[in-house]
Write an enzyme that holds these catalytic residues in place. Structure first.
Site, PDB file in Angstrom:
ATOM      1  N   HIS A   1    -105.448   9.976  97.166  1.00 25.98           N
ATOM      2  CA  HIS A   1    -106.651   9.173  97.017  1.00 25.98           C
ATOM      3  C   HIS A   1    -107.852   9.884  97.646  1.00 25.98           C
ATOM      4  O   HIS A   1    -107.718  10.985  98.178  1.00 25.98           O
ATOM      5  CB  HIS A   1    -106.435   7.763  97.560  1.00 25.98           C
ATOM      6  CG  HIS A   1    -105.997   7.716  98.989  1.00 25.98           C
ATOM      7  ND1 HIS A   1    -104.719   7.988  99.385  1.00 25.98           N
ATOM      8  CD2 HIS A   1    -106.684   7.426 100.107  1.00 25.98           C
ATOM      9  CE1 HIS A   1    -104.640   7.866 100.706  1.00 25.98           C
ATOM     10  NE2 HIS A   1    -105.820   7.531 101.150  1.00 25.98           N
ATOM     11  N   ALA A   2    -108.988   9.239  97.558  1.00 31.69           N
ATOM     12  CA  ALA A   2    -110.255   9.903  97.879  1.00 31.69           C
ATOM     13  C   ALA A   2    -110.264  10.564  99.254  1.00 31.69           C
ATOM     14  O   ALA A   2    -110.672  11.718  99.390  1.00 31.69           O
ATOM     15  CB  ALA A   2    -111.395   8.888  97.788  1.00 31.69           C
TER      16      ALA A   2
END
Lengths: 551, 86
Positions: B15-16
């Site tokens: 994820h980010a």
């Protein structure tokens, strides 16, 4: 001299340069350009500025909220420079020979769409990050300033009208007063101005022109008059009023530290209405005895996705701690009607004021409700928090809310997280239905608080947003005042307290009526606390009558 | 070229937050390029958005490679990073 006439919605006089509010989402127009190198240089500058802002935000976050949130901004900073993202901009620039704004917007849309199309909910949500970053680059490219005000000196802020999310982002230290073309006394600009205790005039219409920017405006929030280059007589009148205002302030300062008690010894609770933790200094400076209405919407309005439990907890805790043991009534989300939030994904309604709003959203969507209740109960360990539910019409709604509270408390017990199990629970009285069944509702809760704007709207069948209802929208209508009395009698019969948290609470012409009805608490804009205290201290509760309920 | 396979354990996948940290790390090896491959797709680890767009989830196996003068150092640091963060 130029004179403009609007509607005064927040009292006081002030003067300063006019500044027109710049919308952050200024529309991007595609233009042909001949010098792509110059466009590239502009982008480089905007990127640098964006990264600088994001790093500053990350630093601020790290100090205040911890590493997790800070990394998000650092990731945004990396997006700004992402090779593929920038390549995409350059490609559009060269192929279309257009301005950089258009190229950035295209790249933003393309990448946001790419994430939005992914089958993973987490990744889909990242398209909001891309949009955020794109908007930041565009703002820097177009010279739009965050907070809306690019001025070194405080200004009189002018706008067509301001949306709730826009008023939240304003840099309030730079605002002397407001004037808007549209809006009404109930608009968010008006509420913000009253909270800040600065003048505001709305409904100036087309007479308020953007080319007036920079000229000095003399505004009077009581009469609704705006003067540019005032003549001698107007200026003298302005100065006299300003002097009176300053003397009044000195006089009001003597009210600080005094009790809210009538000459015959009836004590009232004079509390404040606030919209975010930023309003806390205004409460303390004006010596509010508590907070009677903390609107939690700001958390939802300023976010691009549902605010998580920790973000909410931090905000509630900050206010609870700031009040140092005094009561803080926090209202659960009152979204819907005039306060719309895109990510709630609400269906378009013909009549949003009568639609799925406030507690109805919470009861339909328990996950949203649970997150907020958990944050509220966690904050209850740090001060005297009370929870208030808006838009109640039925006893079953209150019972369902209480079940949700009980469930959350049980969860916190199991997780070993501290909270106050005796947190007061109250409801807003703002629908005629809640007045009719007030006796039954009073047995379920610890307090009532009357939202007079909505109660007037629903009782008199008058849209509070409509500007032209004028004399029909009458909060002094005997029907509204009788509704107050019915609710107050029901509250007292059940041994609970009742307050008013609508604008009417600060209406000094009704103070005697409120005393006669037996209202226990008045929650008003922070700037109204001291004038209200002064009026209470001159009143004699025993001699107050209910005559306004008859006429 | 040095390479290894790695199976993602983080419940959110890449994820980010870790993707950002990974991209930052990958940019720091000068002429040595770090790549990620999955199902025949290869992107540079420094291409943050492309990496995220691969939609790598928990349980997926990726191939990480380093190519260039500092590949030994790069591959070890990347391995350590992945084990600690993903």
């Amino acid at each position: 001299m130029i004179l403009l006439q609007g509607k005064g919605v927040s009292k006081g006089v002030t003067s300063g340069p006019i500044y027109f509010f710049r919308r952050a989402d200024a529309t991007v127009v595609k233009r042909a350009v001949t010098d792509p190198e110059a466009e590239k240089a502009r982008l480089a500058e905007a990127q640098e500025k964006s990264i600088e802002q994001l790093n500053r935000l990350a630093d601020k976050c790290r100090e205040e909220a911890g590493d997790e949130a800070a990394v998000l901004f650092e990731t945004h900073a990396m997006f700004v420079e992402d090779e593929d993202f920038v390549d995409c901009m350059m490609q559009t620039l060269e192929e279309e020979q257009c301005n950089m704004e258009y190229a950035v917007q295209q790249a933003g849309e393309q990448f946001a769409a790419m994430f939005a199309a992914m089958d993973d909910a987490y990744m889909r949500a990242r398209s909001a990050d891309i949009k955020d970053v794109t908007a930041r680059i565009l703002n820097n490219l177009m010279g739009v300033v965050e907070g809306g005000i690019d001025s070194d000196v405080p200004v009189v802020l002018a706008a067509d009208d301001l949306a709730p999310s826009e008023t939240l982002q304003l840099d309030k230290s730079k605002i002397l007063g407001f004037m808007t073309q549209g809006g009404s006394g109930n608009s968010h600009t008006a509420i913000l101005a009253r909270t800040m205790g600065i003048p505001a005039i709305c409904g100036l219409g087309e007479a308020l022109k953007p080319e007036m920017e920079g000229r000095i405006a003399y505004i009077d929030g009581e009469t609704g008059k705006v003067a540019l280059e005032p003549d001698e007589i107007t200026l003298a009148a302005y100065n006299a009023k300003l002097k009176k205002q300053q003397e009044m302030k000195v006089l009001m300062d003597t009210m600080k530290g005094q009790k809210d008690v009538t000459l015959d010894g009836r004590e009232l609770m004079v509390y404040c209405n606030i919209g975010s933790p930023e309003d806390l200094p205004a409460v303390l400076n004006n010596d509010g005895q508590g907070i009677g209405l903390f609107r939690s919407e700001f958390l939802y309005l300023k976010a691009s996705d549902f605010p998580d439990e920790d973000t909410q907890f931090q905000a509630y805790k900050a206010v609870a701690e700031g009040l140092n043991g005094k009561r803080v009534v926090i209202r659960t989300l009152d979204i819907g009607a005039d306060k719309q939030v895109a990510y709630f994904d609400m269906k378009k309604e013909e009549n949003p004021a009568l639609g799925v709003r406030a507690i109805r959203i919470c009861l339909n969507r328990p996950e949203i409700f649970r997150t907020q209740l958990r944050a509220l109960y966690r904050a209850s360990a740090y001060g005297k928090v009370a929870i208030m539910f808006p838009m109640i019409t039925s006893v079953w709604e209150v019972r369902e809310c209480k079940r949700a509270c009980a469930k959350v408390m049980k969860e916190l017990d199991q997780e070993g997280i501290p909270y106050n199990p005796d947190t007061e629970i109250g409801i807003m009285i703002e629908t005629p239905a809640s007045v009719f069944v007030a006796d039954a509702l009073a047995k379920e809760v610890d307090f009532f608080s009357v939202g007079t704007n909505d109660l007037t709207q629903y009782t008199l069948a008058c849209d509070r947003q409509a500007n032209d209802l004028g004399k029909f929208f009458d909060p002094h209508h005997p029907a509204v005042l009788r509704a107050l009395k019915i609710a107050a009698d029901a509250a007292h019969a059940a041994g609970i307290w009742i307050g008013i948290c609508g604008e009417l609470g600060a209406d000094l012409s009704l103070l005697e009526t409120f005393l006669a009805i037996g209202i226990d608490e008045l929650s008003v804009s922070p700037s109204s606390v001291l004038p209200l205290r002064a009026a209470i201290r001159k009143s004699i509760a025993k001699t107050c009558t209910l005559e306004k309920l008859e006429s | 070229m040095k390479q290894f396979d790695f199976t993602i354990k983080d419940p959110l996948g890449i994820h980010a937050r870790p993707a950002g940290m990974f991209a930052k790390l990958a940019k720091g090896f000068g002429d040595t390029v770090v790549t990620i491959s999955k199902d025949g797709n290869t992107v540079k680890a420094s291409q943050l958005m492309k990496v995220m767009a691969m939609g790598i989830k928990s349980g997926h196996t990726i191939t990480v490679a380093a190519e260039g003068p500092d590949e030994d150092k790069a591959i070890e640091e990347v391995r350590k990073f992945l084990e600690e963060n993903l």
